[in-house]
Each structure stands twice: as C-alpha cells, then as structure tokens.
Design an enzyme around this catalytic site. Structure first.
Site, PDB file in Angstrom:
ATOM      1  N   ILE A  15     101.757  15.098 105.978  1.00  0.00           N
ATOM      2  CA  ILE A  15     100.754  15.141 107.038  1.00  0.00           C
ATOM      3  C   ILE A  15     101.204  14.265 108.206  1.00  0.00           C
ATOM      4  O   ILE A  15     101.693  13.150 108.012  1.00  0.00           O
ATOM      5  CB  ILE A  15      99.383  14.638 106.528  1.00  0.00           C
ATOM      6  CG1 ILE A  15      98.863  15.544 105.406  1.00  0.00           C
ATOM      7  CG2 ILE A  15      98.367  14.589 107.663  1.00  0.00           C
ATOM      8  CD1 ILE A  15      98.395  16.893 105.849  1.00  0.00           C
TER       9      ILE A  15
ATOM     10  N   ASP B 113     101.803  19.938  98.663  1.00  0.00           N
ATOM     11  CA  ASP B 113     100.622  20.813  98.691  1.00  0.00           C
ATOM     12  C   ASP B 113     101.030  22.243  99.018  1.00  0.00           C
ATOM     13  O   ASP B 113     100.563  23.196  98.383  1.00  0.00           O
ATOM     14  CB  ASP B 113      99.617  20.333  99.755  1.00  0.00           C
ATOM     15  CG  ASP B 113      98.939  19.022  99.403  1.00  0.00           C
ATOM     16  OD1 ASP B 113      98.493  18.881  98.259  1.00  0.00           O
ATOM     17  OD2 ASP B 113      98.858  18.152 100.277  1.00  0.00           O
TER      18      ASP B 113
END
Length: 275
Positions: A69, A128
């Site tokens: 992220i 993810d």
C-alpha cells in the site's frame, strides 16, 4: 484501449487471447495508491467483458512486482477517518476498507483466470493481490512479506482470509505475525507459487506459454472450472458435487464439447468460439 494512471493493459500478440494487466508505477515500486483501487476493478471488468480475452496475466513494471500500500494513501485515509464524530468517522473508514477489499475481490469475480507473474518484491498489499489470483508463478529473485503488523495494522484486504487455504493455517499465522521476508523458493515449498523460474525473462516466457496453453482450451470449461473451484472452498464435498452437477447441467452440452470430441477423434487442434 482505455488508459489508466496506475495500470497498463497490453496485448503482446494481436492473434493472442492472453492479455497482460501490468501494475505501472515503477518509480513508486508499484505501490498501491487510492487511484489503483478505483482503476483496478474497472480494468478487470473491461477485460472480463472483452470476448477477445481468455486469460489475464498480472505483473508489475520496473524492478518489483508490488511494494504494498502507498504510505501516502494510508496517511490520507487515516487523516480523513480521524476527524469529526467518532461514529461517523468509523463508518466512513469501514466503507473505505470495504471498497478497497472489493477491488481485490474483483480478481475472483472476473470469469477469466488471472495468473500472477511475480518478480522482485511482493509486499503487504501485493500479497493481498496474488492470493486472490488463480495461479501464481515467480522468478528466482522474488521475495515476499506480509508487513502489516510492522505498520501497526491488521492486514484487511484478503491475505488473512485467503492465505490459510493456500499455505495452511500454521504457516499463514507464522508469516502474518512475524512479517518476515521469505524467498520465492520458500513460497514454492509453502504452495504459494506453483513454480519458480530462473530469471524474469524465463518467468515471462514460461507464464506466457502456460497462459497460451490455457487460452487454447474451451472457454466454457476454463471459466466453469474457476467458478466451481472458488465456490467449492465454501462447500463440503457433497454440496460441491451438487453445485458442479447443476453447473454442468446448464453448460455441459455445448458446441465446445462437440468440437473437443471431434478434434480428439480426428487428432487435430480444437478451435473454440469466443466467450
């Protein structure tokens, strides 16, 4: 073809039904920005609806697959969620998280198989992404880490939900709590990736060959196999068998079946219509 800030869609061969979806922020090591979470499901949807597409290969431009992220985006989310009424701020944050989760889950909702081709770093949000993919391959230089605990957060975009069924509960707990870095070879031993290629060039060639092989098969059979396998994660064997019986009662009798049988009998390559 549409243009995106954080992604690029490439068709390397005009005769091929393999399309490449590339994380395209190399100067930021393909960190996942807020724009990515808007663009990614849109790009997947456009590929899913495109009859020329049979297989999607997800990769990263530059030196690394994905560094996780974007920390600037993470700070922005934190700032927006810490102002005003506590209840409303929390509800707003929950909606943001759910929206970001949906962007990753779009991989599973895409009918066409998505193959992850991983080189260099695959950190945090990158994990993810790949755990939602249907098949994963990496190069020798790849390394992985579930880093969220080191940022004082609980991984919330799918790794903790998907990884245990891929590598086992105990291994997932180890990787998630320690946030340790592990190699492509260990990823292969754990079952996170199916094969480790010697170099990025070998990875690109190998994955393309595999993708082209899958693309040559019946699109009804390929998309059906993905759908049934995903659904079977939530079902016991009896329920899973019932589900696939219902699926095949609708899809089995098709031109693809006739073509596959004819090709086998005549010892030729089958030719299937687009989906």
């Amino acid at each position: 073809m549409e243009s995106y800030k954080t992604l690029e869609i490439v068709r390397k061969n005009n005769d091929s039904s393999v399309f490449h979806l590339i994380l395209n922020r190399p100067s930021q090591l393909n960190a996942l920005s807020l724009d990515f979470f808007v663009e990614f499901p849109l790009a997947l949807s456009s590929l899913d609806q495109n009859p020329d597409v049979s297989i999607i290969v997800l990769s990263g431009s530059g030196k690394h697959f994905c560094s996780g992220i974007d920390l600037t985006s993470l700070s922005s989310i934190s700032e927006r969620s810490s102002s005003g009424d506590r209840g409303r701020s929390s509800e707003r944050l929950r909606r943001t998280i759910k929206s970001m989760q949906a962007a990753i889950t779009a991989i599973e909702q895409c009918r066409k198989p998505v193959i992850a081709a991983i080189h260099g770093a695959c950190i945090g949000g990158g994990v993810d992404l790949i755990t939602a993919c249907d098949i994963r391959y990496c190069s020798e230089d790849a390394f992985f880490a579930i880093k969220e605990v080191d940022l004082a957060i609980v991984a919330d975009l799918g790794t903790l939900q998907r990884l245990p069924s891929i590598v086992g509960y105990a291994n997932a707990m180890d990787l998630a709590l320690t946030a340790r870095r592990f190699s492509g070879r260990e990823a292969k031993d754990l079952g996170l990736v199916s094969h480790v290629f010697g170099s990025r060039s070998d990875l690109d060639k190998g994955v393309n060959t595999i993708a082209e092989g899958i693309a040559a098969k019946s699109p009804l059979a390929v998309t059906g196999t993905k759908a049934v396998l995903l659904r079977s994660r939530e079902l016991n064997v009896e329920q899973g068998l019932d589900y696939v019986a219902t699926w095949n009662s609708a899809m089995l009798i098709s031109e693809d079946l006739n073509e596959a049988v004819s090709a086998q009998l005549k010892k030729r390559q089958p030719r299937f219509s687009k989906l």
